[in-house]
Enzyme design. Structure first.
Site, PDB file in Angstrom:
ATOM      1  N   HIS A 282      -8.089  -2.445   9.711  1.00 23.53           N
ATOM      2  CA  HIS A 282      -7.674  -2.544   8.295  1.00 23.53           C
ATOM      3  C   HIS A 282      -6.426  -3.418   8.148  1.00 23.53           C
ATOM      4  O   HIS A 282      -5.641  -3.569   9.083  1.00 23.53           O
ATOM      5  CB  HIS A 282      -7.482  -1.156   7.658  1.00 23.53           C
ATOM      6  CG  HIS A 282      -6.262  -0.398   8.066  1.00 23.53           C
ATOM      7  ND1 HIS A 282      -6.160   0.969   7.948  1.00 23.53           N
ATOM      8  CD2 HIS A 282      -5.066  -0.780   8.580  1.00 23.53           C
ATOM      9  CE1 HIS A 282      -4.974   1.375   8.354  1.00 23.53           C
ATOM     10  NE2 HIS A 282      -4.293   0.331   8.752  1.00 23.53           N
TER      11      HIS A 282
ATOM     12  N   GLU B 191      -9.942  -0.750   4.206  1.00 21.76           N
ATOM     13  CA  GLU B 191     -10.634  -0.127   5.330  1.00 21.76           C
ATOM     14  C   GLU B 191     -11.965  -0.842   5.603  1.00 21.76           C
ATOM     15  O   GLU B 191     -12.481  -1.551   4.727  1.00 21.76           O
ATOM     16  CB  GLU B 191     -10.895   1.351   4.993  1.00 21.76           C
ATOM     17  CG  GLU B 191      -9.639   2.167   4.697  1.00 21.76           C
ATOM     18  CD  GLU B 191      -8.833   2.533   5.944  1.00 21.76           C
ATOM     19  OE1 GLU B 191      -8.769   1.723   6.897  1.00 21.76           O
ATOM     20  OE2 GLU B 191      -8.254   3.626   5.954  1.00 21.76           O
TER      21      GLU B 191
ATOM     22  N   ASP C   1       0.832  -1.206   0.000  1.00 21.08           N
ATOM     23  CA  ASP C   1       0.000   0.000   0.000  1.00 21.08           C
ATOM     24  C   ASP C   1       0.864   1.251   0.000  1.00 21.08           C
ATOM     25  O   ASP C   1       2.080   1.180   0.218  1.00 21.08           O
ATOM     26  CB  ASP C   1      -0.981   0.000   1.188  1.00 21.08           C
ATOM     27  CG  ASP C   1      -0.289  -0.275   2.526  1.00 21.08           C
ATOM     28  OD1 ASP C   1       0.958  -0.317   2.558  1.00 21.08           O
ATOM     29  OD2 ASP C   1      -0.999  -0.449   3.526  1.00 21.08           O
TER      30      ASP C   1
ATOM     31  N   ASN D 203      -8.445   0.351  13.301  1.00 17.55           N
ATOM     32  CA  ASN D 203      -9.829   0.128  12.862  1.00 17.55           C
ATOM     33  C   ASN D 203      -9.997  -1.243  12.199  1.00 17.55           C
ATOM     34  O   ASN D 203     -11.017  -1.515  11.589  1.00 17.55           O
ATOM     35  CB  ASN D 203     -10.237   1.227  11.868  1.00 17.55           C
ATOM     36  CG  ASN D 203      -9.355   1.225  10.631  1.00 17.55           C
ATOM     37  OD1 ASN D 203      -8.417   0.428  10.531  1.00 17.55           O
ATOM     38  ND2 ASN D 203      -9.652   2.099   9.684  1.00 17.55           N
TER      39      ASN D 203
HETATM   40  C1  F6R Z   1       1.063  -0.239   6.258  1.00 20.01           C
HETATM   41  C2  F6R Z   1      -0.124  -1.089   6.406  1.00 20.01           C
HETATM   42  C3  F6R Z   1      -1.047  -0.860   7.539  1.00 20.01           C
HETATM   43  C4  F6R Z   1      -0.367  -1.074   8.889  1.00 20.01           C
HETATM   44  C5  F6R Z   1      -1.334  -0.855  10.046  1.00 20.01           C
HETATM   45  C6  F6R Z   1      -0.653  -0.992  11.396  1.00 20.01           C
HETATM   46  O1  F6R Z   1       1.813  -0.630   5.117  1.00 20.01           O
HETATM   47  O2  F6R Z   1      -0.336  -1.959   5.609  1.00 20.01           O
HETATM   48  O3  F6R Z   1      -2.155  -1.697   7.398  1.00 20.01           O
HETATM   49  O4  F6R Z   1       0.135  -2.396   8.935  1.00 20.01           O
HETATM   50  O5  F6R Z   1      -1.915   0.401   9.954  1.00 20.01           O
HETATM   51  O6  F6R Z   1       0.303   0.007  11.554  1.00 20.01           O
HETATM   52  P1  F6R Z   1       1.260   0.058  12.821  1.00 20.01           P
HETATM   53  O7  F6R Z   1       2.158  -1.126  12.736  1.00 20.01           O
HETATM   54  O8  F6R Z   1       2.021   1.358  12.665  1.00 20.01           O
HETATM   55  O9  F6R Z   1       0.383   0.017  14.019  1.00 20.01           O
END
Ligand code: F6R
Length: 246
Positions: free
Chosen positions: A140, A145, A69, A138
């Site tokens: 995701h 999302e 992403d 959330n």
């Molecule tokens: C980022 C991604 C997101 C993160 C998620 C958790 O490339 O794919 O889905 O894995 O937002 O982020 P952290 O590890 O910062 O809590």
């Protein structure tokens, strides 16, 4: 339902095990196609991967990396971009050739074409072998999302308010975040192996929903429970009061 759930005492322990799995996937298949999340959670995993690979001469020269992403409107030169994060933590230390890095270019004029380009690259490379995911506050995964269709491949998505707020932590100055580009749940579910990591007490609630709630697109991460080769790695604080698998 059998659930491949592993709970480790500390973040360090979890990160070592996750790093072992990344290394093993490349030892087993030197031309593996990997897809790795960015964010706070995998930082230590990636530093273990890079250190171990260097020390033990694990050959990453044939590995390909697919973008999971990216933030739309954030150039690669911004240290908060997913590309910059992975470049610093994996691509540079592992000396990955540029033509083995297949990343969304969010500065392209036609983002729909960008999605199609990455969809086609995944097919050309024979699919994703190994995916390492984090989970958003959330629920995701990638930027899938809450409410997203399970059937989608790569797509542009309007980011959830939670994602835009939490996402500020990756940037040195306040950054306008509105849209994201991401692989879709269809591609995530097709990857041959998935590791989903969560650490810290902030993730307790969403982990409970992910693992003990209904499997639904309200909590996209919950689909990991349907993946035949999906593993969830938690530290004790993210596991919280979970009643399953402990
Ligand atoms: C980022 C991604 C997101 C993160 C998620 C958790 O490339 O794919 O889905 O894995 O937002 O982020 P952290 O590890 O910062 O809590």
């Amino acid at each position: 339902m059998t659930m491949n759930l592993f709970v480790y005492k500390t973040y360090e322990e979890l990160s070592r095990h996750a790093a072992d799995q990344v290394i093993q996937s490349v030892v087993d298949k030197p031309e593996a196609v990997l897809c790795m999340a960015t964010g706070s959670t995998p930082i230590l995993t990636y530093s273990y991967v890079s250190a171990f690979a260097k020390q033990n001469r694990v050959d990453f020269s044939r590995v390909h990396f697919i973008s999971l992403d990216e933030w739309v409107g954030v150039p690669r030169t911004n240290a908060g971009s997913c590309y910059a994060f992975l470049h610093a933590s994996l691509f540079a230390p592992l000396v990955i050739r540029n033509d083995h890095i297949h990343f969304f270019n969010t500065e392209a004029d036609d983002l729909v074409f960008e999605c199609k380009r990455i969809d086609a690259k995944i097919i050309e490379l024979g699919g994703i072998d190994f995916m390492l995911l984090g989970v958003g506050m959330n629920g995701h995964i990638g930027f899938n999302e809450p409410g997203v269709s399970r059937k989608l491949n790569a797509h542009v998505i309007e980011l959830d308010e939670v994602t835009c707020t939490v996402g500020q932590k990756y940037f040195s100055e306040e950054t306008k975040l509105k849209n994201g580009i991401t692989l879709g749940l269809a591609q995530i579910m097709k990857s041959r192996k998935i590791l989903l990591l969560a650490t810290g007490s902030d993730k307790q609630d969403i982990i409970r929903k992910t693992l003990e709630g209904k499997i639904s697109n309200d909590v996209p991460a919950s689909f990991i429970r349907k993946h035949p080769n999906g593993y969830v790695l938690l530290d004790l604080s993210a596991a919280g009061e979970l009643t399953i698998g402990l």
